[in-house]
Design an enzyme around this catalytic site. Structure first.
Site, PDB file in Angstrom:
ATOM      1  N   ASP A  37     -29.904 -67.310  -0.285  1.00 43.70           N
ATOM      2  CA  ASP A  37     -28.808 -66.909   0.621  1.00 43.70           C
ATOM      3  C   ASP A  37     -28.975 -67.649   1.949  1.00 43.70           C
ATOM      4  OD1 ASP A  37     -31.152 -65.343   1.242  1.00 43.70           O
ATOM      5  OD2 ASP A  37     -29.900 -63.971   2.424  1.00 43.70           O
ATOM      6  N   GLU A  67     -32.586 -62.535   2.011  1.00 45.59           N
ATOM      7  CA  GLU A  67     -33.557 -62.746   3.089  1.00 45.59           C
ATOM      8  C   GLU A  67     -32.884 -62.683   4.453  1.00 45.59           C
ATOM      9  OE1 GLU A  67     -36.290 -64.596   5.958  1.00 45.59           O
ATOM     10  OE2 GLU A  67     -34.290 -65.275   5.437  1.00 45.59           O
TER      11      GLU A  67
END
Lengths: 458, 458
Positions: free
Chosen positions: A88, A152
């Site tokens: 991500d 994250e």
């Protein structure tokens, strides 16, 4: 190592094309509208792990975005390296500041410009390709496991649950992560510590509706004015944070640690020139390295309230908001700091407004040992591929997973990052040098080689 | 006056329908994207003036939005009333807080909800309809001129030029404006003063790009943090404005003025209940009426910087902005205050940021005499239609045109407003009571009647 250089040279263009394909997915985990794209990214990562030669590749579902797992167990008696990364990325805005579209990777003077180019797609993908290299050249010296997550940038909120539930699957001897920076390619370095994080959002409510600033101005508390006074009070004249108890748990560095830390090359004039600032800022009595690496800090990441459109509107708004985060150092804990902040912020709210504090996410600080087999393996790998020993540094960022791994799996982490501070992580025009990308792919097999050798020597 | 009530009763629905049609134009002057709609609004106003019986109706072009003019000269020897109003409105955002669409007028318990319902479409249109009434019933007792502009909400920047260039055309004996409020329908009032305005935008720039708050946080000045400290310093602990020289020109009220002012009915508990606030706020040593009506104030109308989207982004932004406006009282001037603010704001900027101050627009404060023929005519008109004498009040808002008229045309203004402070001007769910709308249409002809009578009696 001849075979490494050779493989990279022979596959130079493809290694880049595959990264570009990965960078084209707008996998922004913070914004729900990108959900389908984030899920497609996970599929792509899983496919690439399979193509590289990983077994048991799985897209592991969580309450949020899935975690991509894959492994290659060559011999149960050999050591196992667990590679962590995240697919991500941060939101791309402010979009208007990007020279080229954030999700259309573009090369300018040897650098790849794209959101996630360095953080962390460019860096975790080096491990996938280094693994492919070792498989194709029959040089994989140890077992390897991959865990690539998709949350994250929003606090890895579901990773802890996954790790607790999969301790057997994740069994390893060390965690290897490339999600940090080096001082420069001339001064390769290895991070030995990371700061924790406590991220909150605050809302100040004045009147129950937006008011005409002429009719009510001067008689009703303006939530923006109150919020600015509250935020302004969080740092004193020495830029020391004023939250009671905030520094209680902080362990002062020893004289030796400070000396070592400040021995790393740092050119303040260069630093200021790069950012176009006349002066650095920060807590009195500490150097820039100490401030970013070893001291807890508080930053306002966003603020908004009232009329922010074109032109002028004479409004006294009902609400004002801010996003505020604190970076934590070893021995501080995210929950405790979140609680201290909340208690203090509510306590300084005047009676004429209502204040709400909402925790977003947090992460614990971590320090990695410099005397472990894994750290020495990383040192040797970098020394060999860069031609000089890496300098140990303390990173200012946060990778909550590091503390999580230690707590849940009893594993230490090696932070072998190949980025640069100038890569504009979280900023418009994020970039990653093509040189660093290939350099990483060439260095990683050396880490596995030395880690296997040093482990068997024990 | 029988014929007035009769006419209003016979045309009740049409008088409302025409106002609704006017309210459906999203004539937001602050936002360029509404330009075509603003221009259509001017056409509509011109047509309605013609329909009502005005002569020489013109859409007068300016560098910005046009000014709609129209007149009816019945006898050069009779006095002339110049009616001023504005057909532009404030932006409607935050849209999500509107119970019904801002540009689709909706009636709820006797109130018209729409942007501009009170400010100023509902109020200036009463004059168009009262004029129609006098024409239809052959009771127009004096000459009348209309000047309806389209830039009041953005500072009337082109009106001054127009007035200077058309002194002959605008020749009159008094200016009549309905763009203010009454205390309540039970306590009709007349505003005798208005505050001036100085509106600015400030920009604070830290680093030349958004930064990762972990990598740079604590070492580089955060422009949001600096902006909050700068704004927080603009009010001292007594909420007194700290800009040097800011109060120098302010003339203190006499004991008599203060007594008169504070005699107006004011229920602090009601005031706080209406706004849902626990305490009022403001400059120490003054009452709410004094703070809003007779003291200069400084309000932050908007603030923004960093990441304000969904979720969390750990960014240390490059820039932070705020829109700040000051309300001025008689003897202060907009240009002088703008200069004082700019000088002070730049002077308090620390060396580690760059600060830019951009003036938006301003307006001069004004006080209207209470002993003039026109004021007495307004008193008699209100006394007759409401059954009690109006209370003189000081308004907190600004209508720059009032000072402009005095300076350029030597004309005094009568502020005969029929709104209420609870009409939510500049806020979501702006409203205007149907009762007030008809009451205005009934009262205005009485003003013209008494103004003509008292003038001829001189």
């Amino acid at each position: 190592m001849q075979h490494i250089k050779q493989y990279v040279d022979q596959n130079r263009q493809r290694l880049l094309d595959e990264l570009f394909a990965l960078l084209r997915f707008p996998s922004v985990s913070a914004d729900p509208k990108y959900k389908p794209e984030v899920l497609k990214t996970a599929d792509y990562v899983a496919q690439k792990l399979r193509d590289a030669g990983a077994d048991n590749v799985e897209i592991c579902q969580t309450a949020g975005y899935p975690i991509v797992y894959g492994e290659k167990i060559i011999d149960a008696s050999k050591p196992t390296v667990l590679v962590y990364g995240h697919y991500d990325v941060q939101p791309a805005d402010p979009l208007e500041l990007w020279k080229t579209p954030p999700f259309e990777p573009t090369i300018r003077d040897g650098k790849i410009y794209a959101r996630g180019a360095c953080d962390d797609k460019g860096q975790f993908y080096m491990h996938v390709k280094a693994f492919e290299l070792m498989m194709q050249t029959n040089t994989l010296p140890c077992n390897i496991k991959f865990m690539i997550e998709g949350e994250e940038e929003v606090g890895s909120s579901n990773l802890g649950i996954f790790v607790k539930a999969n301790k057997e699957k994740l069994k390893a001897d060390v965690v290897l992560i490339s999600d940090t920076s080096m001082i420069s390619m001339e001064h390769p370095s290895l991070e030995t510590g990371l700061r924790g994080l406590s991220y909150l959002e605050v809302e100040v409510t004045g009147p129950n509706r937006d008011l005409h600033s002429g009719v009510y101005g001067g008689a009703v508390a303006n939530p923006i004015t109150i919020l600015t006074k509250m935020i302004a009070s969080l740092h004193d004249e020495n830029n020391h944070i004023t939250i009671p108890g905030f520094y209680d748990k902080v362990i002062p560095l020893t004289a030796e640690e400070r000396t070592a830390l400040n021995n790393a090359p740092y050119d303040e004039e260069e630093y200021k020139k790069d950012l176009d600032i006349a002066e650095v800022w920060g807590e009195k009595g500490y150097t820039t390295f100490e401030r970013t690496g070893t001291r807890p800090t508080l930053e306002v990441n966003g603020i908004w309230g009232g009329y922010i459109g074109e032109g002028a509107k004479t409004v006294l708004p009902s609400k004002a908001h801010a996003k505020i985060s604190m970076r934590l150092v070893p021995n501080q804990t995210s929950d405790a700091i979140t609680e201290l902040f909340t208690k203090h912020f509510l306590s300084i709210a005047p009676a004429n407004v209502k204040v709400k504090v909402t925790p977003h996410h947090g992460g614990e600080p971590a320090v990695t040992p410099t005397d472990s087999i894994a750290y020495r393996a990383a040192q040797k790998a970098i020394a060999e591929s860069f031609g000089k020993d890496p300098i140990p540094t303390r990173g200012g960022g946060s990778i909550p997973i590091v503390a999580l791994f230690e707590a849940e799996l009893g594993l230490k982490t090696v932070l072998m990052g190949f980025g640069l501070d100038s890569d504009a992580l979280h900023s418009p025009n994020e970039k990653y040098d093509i040189f660093n990308y290939y350099k990483g792919i060439e260095t990683i097999p050396l880490f596995h080689k030395y880690f296997a050798e040093l482990s068997s020597a024990v």
